[in-house]
Design a protein around this motif. Structure first.
Motif, short mmCIF file in Angstrom:
data_model
loop_
_atom_site.label_atom_id
_atom_site.label_comp_id
_atom_site.label_asym_id
_atom_site.label_seq_id
_atom_site.Cartn_x
_atom_site.Cartn_y
_atom_site.Cartn_z
N PHE A 1 26.35 -72.97 -25.28
CA PHE A 1 25.03 -73.54 -25.47
C PHE A 1 24.99 -74.84 -24.68
O PHE A 1 25.91 -75.65 -24.77
N THR A 2 23.94 -75.02 -23.91
CA THR A 2 23.77 -76.31 -23.25
C THR A 2 22.32 -76.72 -23.26
O THR A 2 21.43 -75.91 -22.98
N ASN A 3 22.13 -77.95 -23.60
CA ASN A 3 20.80 -78.52 -23.67
C ASN A 3 20.35 -79.02 -22.31
O ASN A 3 19.17 -79.25 -22.08
N VAL A 4 21.29 -79.19 -21.38
CA VAL A 4 20.99 -79.85 -20.11
C VAL A 4 21.25 -78.99 -18.90
O VAL A 4 20.91 -79.38 -17.79
N GLY A 5 21.85 -77.81 -19.08
CA GLY A 5 22.16 -76.99 -17.91
C GLY A 5 23.44 -77.44 -17.27
O GLY A 5 24.02 -78.45 -17.64
N GLN A 6 23.88 -76.65 -16.30
CA GLN A 6 25.15 -77.00 -15.67
C GLN A 6 25.03 -77.04 -14.16
O GLN A 6 26.03 -77.01 -13.44
N TYR B 1 24.80 -71.73 -10.75
CA TYR B 1 25.03 -70.33 -11.05
C TYR B 1 25.71 -70.15 -12.41
O TYR B 1 26.67 -70.81 -12.73
N VAL B 2 25.19 -69.23 -13.23
CA VAL B 2 25.82 -68.93 -14.52
C VAL B 2 26.66 -67.66 -14.42
O VAL B 2 27.86 -67.66 -14.65
#
Lengths: 397, 397, 397, 397
Positions: free
Chosen positions: C264-269, C272-273
């Protein structure tokens, strides 16, 4: 059929009322009491409750009422319990029972002296999964329970008073540790005395005085460990899991985030997903029956059925007292950075089984320590010589 | 408060009775009727039901009773419904409604003519997960539903009569396909008319005449596909899953084998694990609240609340009739090895949305077909020229 | 050690090259060929490949090269194979082998006539999970395989040519059905002849001529069913699952969306996932080793090890031909709305086991149909009389 | 291309050799050394290794060898490392590096003085899932990491020496805690100094002197907590999970028991299921690519690529030393029942970020503590007054 005064119209009062009224039940909520009269009236209207009030004493003493349900902030529990005991009403109190062990003991003594029915509303030991797993454990499916890990983490409680140490009695430990401790106690067996605890607690994220994250270990006299992990800093929803390990088996319960209900939506669904969910697009994990999954339905069934049958419910004020005593030791340990004894004035458990390792014979001269199938197909056996203590291995091809 | 005659004391009668009596409910079962008097008496004793009988007519006409619940073999449904209609009682019938579409239509006409309340006990659309997912779908969370796949597979039914084609009306399709078809219909929308079906069915494992495995597709007038997969040959327990795909989202529901309750036991737990579980050592997957998870609790709540409110329940005999009509087409298709039309004499749905592809503009001259982030971080966009139909791609780094 | 000409620098060429060069391997890519010289040069630079070209013939005939790997659009496979056969090089061709059965047969005959090594790059039968599950199935862990369901659904392919029926030979069936069909064939057993198919296909979402969603059933001569479900309309990422059911067991493989990696991420990474993931905030399900999980690593290991050992790989052009023949029947069935025969000119499988139900004796006069533990602890047994065919039940308390 | 001496022919030597030789790699194992000559010879034959010996010095000094891989019992690591350093060979040592912090420091100093390449074979930080999750964390997807929980539990190690405290240096902590500690350190950030630990350890089940179960907390100077849970008493297979919680996100990695591969078999599959699996019938959870999933493939790739590039690998002896220092503090804490400081002689990390709570403004006079969507659709916001510290709530309907 029972007639209930519901004290509290917040989230917990809502869940309780939905459980009591939601299933064509024969019990009735006669009066609801909230902080403000308008709040109480609105709640009464929503659920078809005939009376509402902001006066706790009035609600408790309502002559129509035979049972008081306490769903108000922790610092008010004692007052409500004493009033109910005085009025000779059955009293069911939300968790934690009190803000400290001594306060809990005082409340326990009051209800016992008054001879009223008392129930401790520890809903999470009543989830259908937990009840079934407890029954399996009690039937021996896990052997001796060695380790009961329970976890509740989310982004923090709903109501302002809960964030205030003075009103709630603490932070994440008092809010959620009480659940986890009692879950562990049930699996390990209530006859086993909690001896001592070690606990780490910190305020990692929120601008508050209380801890928003804590981890603790409770050691029982039979050698078992109850572990709790509680946090108000968790991201991703509410994580509610129990993991029990015994000599013969393992149970993993997931109550919330992974229960076989998965939804992806690109557009959202316009509203509530699940308690403490974050976001409403992307992959979501709703819970089908929230009230049932949190144990409310089975809890009230046990409370009222026990009341009707004239017996103790699964959880009563004595249990609430033990939990508060353990919490007190946790807060002390978090300060002293040492293991601290659990102070229980009146231990009612029977003597428990000793903390001994059960030895299995392999042959006349060896104990068996372990067997395992290896990748090449061989069976590998680890042994201990009964006399010399020497460890050796046998490989069977 | 309702007074019920329960017809049937097998597994389904047991589940129904546990749902009705298990939660401090106000409705009462007044009489139970079973094949044999001793069986009925034993059941009555177990659940505290005042009367028992082996005479269906007597149970239905019992003057105390206002509602008849039918939980007996398929070939007896019609008789029971006609008696209940004649007696002017509300009637709730287990699934499938009938052994064929024409028989179902006859039953529908009888209850409508008599003006009695009729409910179709299709429990699996009432699971808390399904109700919530249906609400999400109806709120638009999935966009247009394109594909609703529902599956029920296990090792076969409990009672002998179910294995006999003459008594049950068929095999796995009539036993479980009825659930899957109606789940699909609910997600796709009941206003959409089922046009035609293709179905494969075979007897792969059991020494019976009926099919023990079948897969079918139901095509609706809006282009959506309802898919069912049913089998009495499955190993590993009961697999009960729904997977719904729409233009904007996806829902996956797992009702049984993977619901967040996992147990390993080396020694077993001495008895029942979950409906249709296999074995009781090793990794097991019990279900916390079986009755709730199968939809019984919410189903009866809707039935009696609807009855009290004077409105149609979510599922009534008309729905049962449509399901039987689809099943008839499935059996025909399994024979002819072609798509077969669904014969519905009296279609009551409104006209549904047409089966059209919704085009999204990318710019003035192109439709957008797809966008995706690539492993090297680029964004790749697939377009279609509005005039020429030519497909092209744009890469944004 | 082998020296390779890589035809194609798109996503598939990238995955292939990463597999070949990513693990300190001894095989070398000597030349890469792409549509445009600059594209080829860029790819060569990225992976340290000494030569690049836009001329397929030049790449194939490169004297340093002993193996040609084809990772270009479907309509170009035949040309590349004929050139490689003519040049006497080993040839490994991506899936599907051809755009039709007859074309595939022509290619098979060409490589066999030339006597060159030929491998069919059906990666999804080579995932470590699939290889292990196939080994289990072949060891009898599942009994007789009755049903092999394989599914690949996502939001659509990466490259423009794939959306064009003329260039690719079709839509979702030719793109992904080829995987699912061959997975089913492996589990059911390659000696079992695919007899006939039924297939539904539609264009539900995208503005294209080809199907973006299809479901098909392939019936084998031993009664087993291979089922495929393919879609370019799926929301939520890439769903890649196989579910195999046999008389003695079940295998469920999830290759992509639920593999034990949850974030889970609130901010993105920032990027590419995973292949075909949607969104980069909220709950995400990345894949640890994408290349390994898709089977590329084990596939090339088998190809080159087989080449070195002078034996056929697990998948060769004959397999590709069978798959194309099944796909042809699927497209025909989607048109005619009937089951259609699979046309195979040269069936090389051995005769397979007949489609018979294996009867188990219960006692002298009965066959056993089923046993199950009931909620009340009783054991219920369903029997069939050997003479009369009568079905009955026995209950053991 | 490297030429390797493999010290050890047990399970770990087998996994290492399979990783090195399994994928058409260019590196070669030139000699294998085992306790007994026949064991070494058998291993050499199985993997096609040209030489074998029972003489460690001979293997290390083999003039063909440039790299020594140590896969032998803990108490022998130091001797092997000193010999390799003396011989000027690159040395890769399995986990834990040493049996204590001071011993590890001595080994670190030896390789640094000799100027040889040194790698610490902590495979579990190299699993593809872990590498990807670490990259996400380093890209900020989780915000600040607050809590890194890592768990390894199974039924106990394979080899006899591991059960002997004198030979291994301890029990479950030294065996598996080393993995968990280093996983936590990687997620929390290697620049953050581990300050102190608390640890519970007990011998609950096995007839041994060492602990077979332990739980520990490592507190870092930035306030983050690394938690490990290790047990040789677990039933149900090998549980290998990491759960990382940060201010902006969460990662859950499951490496073994739930990776998307599920099998039910009634008959077994005749042999090995997965490392430390229990039983071979019922529901089983095999692992597709065991060697890849345990990190061996990526670990050796990093080691040899780093060696070739003249740079430090991701894990070297300094990391091994820190882990041993933390383990020493854990054993001390388990005795003293207090938090104990981690003794690190030569801290090389940079100064880390302070342990501060980041405050978010809600408006000029309030900090924001939390927001949540309630079941009735309202948005509830918890605030703290910047001056008075008073906590309040705002409800937006």
């Amino acid at each position: 059929m029972h007639k209930i005064a519901m004290l509290g119209a917040g989230l917990i009062g809502r869940f309780y009322t939905m459980s009591l009224l939601g299933y064509r039940g024969k019990d009735e909520v006669k009066v609801v009491c909230a902080r403000r009269p308008d709040e109480a009236a609105k709640f009464a209207k929503e659920f078809g409750i005939p009376h509402s009030t902001a006066d706790m004493t009035e609600a408790i003493r309502d002559p129509e009422v035979d049972t008081v349900i306490i769903g108000i902030p922790n610092y008010l529990h004692k007052k409500a319990v004493l009033l109910a005991a005085e009025a000779g009403k059955a009293v069911l109190c939300t968790k934690p029972l009190a803000t400290s062990g001594p306060e809990a003991l005082e409340m326990l003594e009051a209800v016992e002296k008054a001879g009223v029915f008392h129930g401790y509303l520890e809903d999470l030991v009543y989830t259908p999964k937990t009840l079934k797993a407890l029954a399996s454990a009690q039937n021996g499916a896990l052997g001796k329970v060695l380790w009961a890990r329970s976890r509740e983490t989310h982004g923090g409680p709903h109501s302002d008073w809960f964030w205030n140490k003075q009103l709630s009695g603490g932070g994440a430990i008092v809010d959620m540790g009480c659940h986890c401790i009692e879950i562990g106690r049930n699996f390990i067996g209530k006859n086993n005395r909690p001896l001592e605890v070690t606990c780490w607690a910190d305020t990692q994220v929120h601008p508050i005085d209380a801890e928003d994250h804590a981890i603790g270990l409770v050691r029982y006299d039979n050698g078992a460990i109850g572990q709790f992990e509680v946090s108000w800093t968790f991201r991703g929803g509410m994580d509610l899991r129990d993991e029990i390990a015994g000599t013969e088996g393992t149970v993993w319960l997931n109550h919330w985030l992974r229960t076989g209900y998965e939804m992806f939506t690109n557009v959202g669904q316009g509203g509530y997903v699940a308690e403490k969910a974050e976001g409403d697009t992307g992959w979501l994990f709703p819970v089908g029956d929230e009230i049932g999954s949190l144990g409310y339905v089975e809890m009230f069934k046990d409370m009222f059925n026990s009341m009707d049958a004239g017996k103790r419910p699964m959880e009563d004020f004595y249990d609430g007292y033990i939990v508060n005593a353990i919490i007190d030791a946790c807060y002390k340990s978090a300060e002293t950075k040492k293991w601290e004894a659990v102070e229980i004035t009146t231990w009612r458990g029977e003597s428990s089984s000793a903390a001994e390792v059960a030895l299995k014979d392999y042959d006349e001269t060896h104990f068996l320590s372990k067997e395992e199938r290896m990748p090449n197909g061989n069976l590998k056996i680890i042994l201990k010589d009964k006399k010399t203590g020497q460890i050796s291995q046998v490989i069977k091809e």
